[in-house]
Design an enzyme around this catalytic site. Structure first.
Site, PDB file in Angstrom:
ATOM      1  N   GLY A  79     -14.987 -10.799   0.200  1.00 43.46           N
ATOM      2  CA  GLY A  79     -15.602 -11.625   1.134  1.00 43.46           C
ATOM      3  C   GLY A  79     -16.471 -12.627   0.228  1.00 43.46           C
ATOM      4  O   GLY A  79     -17.161 -13.484   0.786  1.00 43.46           O
ATOM      5  N   HIS A 105     -14.164   2.446   2.011  1.00 42.81           N
ATOM      6  CA  HIS A 105     -14.516   1.108   1.734  1.00 42.81           C
ATOM      7  C   HIS A 105     -15.609   0.917   1.002  1.00 42.81           C
ATOM      8  O   HIS A 105     -16.483   1.830   1.444  1.00 42.81           O
ATOM      9  CB  HIS A 105     -14.309   0.607   3.200  1.00 42.81           C
ATOM     10  N   SER A 165     -10.537 -11.082  -0.833  1.00 42.65           N
ATOM     11  CA  SER A 165     -10.363 -12.526  -0.631  1.00 42.65           C
ATOM     12  C   SER A 165      -9.077 -12.844  -0.750  1.00 42.65           C
ATOM     13  O   SER A 165      -8.541 -13.971  -1.281  1.00 42.65           O
ATOM     14  CB  SER A 165     -11.286 -13.364  -1.723  1.00 42.65           C
ATOM     15  N   ASN A 179      -8.299  -5.508   8.098  1.00 43.29           N
ATOM     16  CA  ASN A 179      -9.663  -4.877   8.275  1.00 43.29           C
ATOM     17  C   ASN A 179     -10.540  -5.920   9.064  1.00 43.29           C
ATOM     18  O   ASN A 179     -11.034  -6.699   8.337  1.00 43.29           O
ATOM     19  CB  ASN A 179     -10.028  -4.349   6.990  1.00 43.29           C
ATOM     20  N   GLU A 186      -9.453  -2.430  -4.250  1.00 49.43           N
ATOM     21  CA  GLU A 186     -10.449  -3.744  -3.681  1.00 49.43           C
ATOM     22  C   GLU A 186     -11.635  -4.005  -4.634  1.00 49.43           C
ATOM     23  O   GLU A 186     -12.622  -3.236  -4.433  1.00 49.43           O
ATOM     24  CB  GLU A 186     -11.075  -3.571  -2.026  1.00 49.43           C
ATOM     25  N   LYS A 234     -13.160  -5.399  10.440  1.00 48.99           N
ATOM     26  CA  LYS A 234     -14.762  -4.978  10.298  1.00 48.99           C
ATOM     27  C   LYS A 234     -15.315  -5.193  11.508  1.00 48.99           C
ATOM     28  O   LYS A 234     -14.954  -4.876  12.474  1.00 48.99           O
ATOM     29  CB  LYS A 234     -15.325  -5.954   8.987  1.00 48.99           C
ATOM     30  N   GLU A 249     -17.815  -0.986   1.312  1.00 49.76           N
ATOM     31  CA  GLU A 249     -18.834  -1.182   2.314  1.00 49.76           C
ATOM     32  C   GLU A 249     -19.497   0.253   3.011  1.00 49.76           C
ATOM     33  O   GLU A 249     -20.625   0.274   3.097  1.00 49.76           O
ATOM     34  CB  GLU A 249     -18.619  -2.029   3.488  1.00 49.76           C
TER      35      GLU A 249
END
Ligand code: 13P
Length: 253
Positions: A176, A98, A216, A9, A170, A11, A100
């Site tokens: 991240g 996701h 991560s 991904n 996730e 992003k 985000e």
């Protein structure tokens, strides 16, 4: 045997020139080095999908994914991209839900269920994301919360439709941050999700559903994570932006 899959991904990263370099390096390394039975999916920004499709098309083991799509198939939704558009440029997978998108774009369970439908109706495969926050992890019912995300987004589907669904666990606190879930934490959640699927759809569907870990994940921790019996691959963020590291992750099974 369920499918092993590693998806990158990207992003909101890479210019076109950088994307072209990254994709050609990954394609060459996957061709030369990767085991043939691991599916490798690249999810660049939408803007590059049509261009990058040409690089991936000749390689059966690789596929293109989008990072999102709108819940309607067409219409007056300025700035949005639809599932039929993605299909028409050679996309095979679409990341949905996701954290985000849920957090910064306020995507709701209802919208996600509609997105899952439009993606499947157009012959695409959802990579459906779920995961708890740190606050939830520190409480008692984080497993029930993540299971409830699957219920809300996916459990209106028939067992037959589930054959095209990929799930990505996730944990938000691992995305991240450099904080990876331990292999035991990942395995425990994946096993719980699979059991939740079995409760709704039966053992066969649960056993055949690919469940990825994301957060991560890197070339160092991937071998241990991918060795867990219920972890079928990864959804890779930062480490998918470096060709060598990403392909090393692909080779971690
Ligand atoms: P990182 O690998 O950068 O933690 O991101 C994970 C992720 O969000 C993939 O979708």
């Amino acid at each position: 045997m369920r499918k092993q899959l590693v998806a990158g991904n990207w992003k909101m990263n890479k210019t076109l020139d950088e994307a072209l370099i990254l994709v050609s390096e990954v394609v060459n390394m996957v061709n030369d080095e990767a085991k043939g039975d691991v599916k490798v999916v690249l999810c660049p920004p939408d803007l590059y999908l049509a261009t990058l499709a040409r690089y991936l098309e000749p390689i059966t083991q690789m596929a293109l994914g989008a990072q999102n799509c709108h819940q309607k198939a067409s219409g007056a939704y300025t700035g949005e991209v639809s599932a039929p558009m993605l299909k028409s440029v050679g996309v095979e997978y679409v990341i949905l839900g996701h954290s985000e998108r849920r957090q910064y774009f306020a995507e709701t369970d209802q919208q996600l269920a509609e997105k899952v439908d439009v993606v499947l109706e157009n012959g695409l495969k959802p990579i459906f994301c779920c995961g708890e926050s740190l606050e939830q992890r520190n409480g008692n019912d984080f497993i029930a919360f993540v299971c409830s995300q699957l219920t809300a987004g996916l459990f209106h589907l028939s067992a037959g439709q589930f054959a095209d669904v990929v799930i990505a666990y996730e944990p938000i606190w691992a995305i991240g941050t450099g904080l990876t879930a331990s292999s035991q934490q990942a395995q425990d959640m994946h096993a719980a999700l699979r059991q939740h699927l079995a409760g709704q759809y039966g053992e066969a569907v649960a056993e055949n559903t690919t469940i990825l870990y994301g957060g991560s994940c890197n070339e160092k921790n991937a071998p241990e994570l991918f060795a867990c019996p219920d972890v079928d691959g990864g959804l890779i963020g930062g480490a998918s932006l470096k060709s060598r590291e990403f392909v090393n992750i692909v080779k971690s099974f």
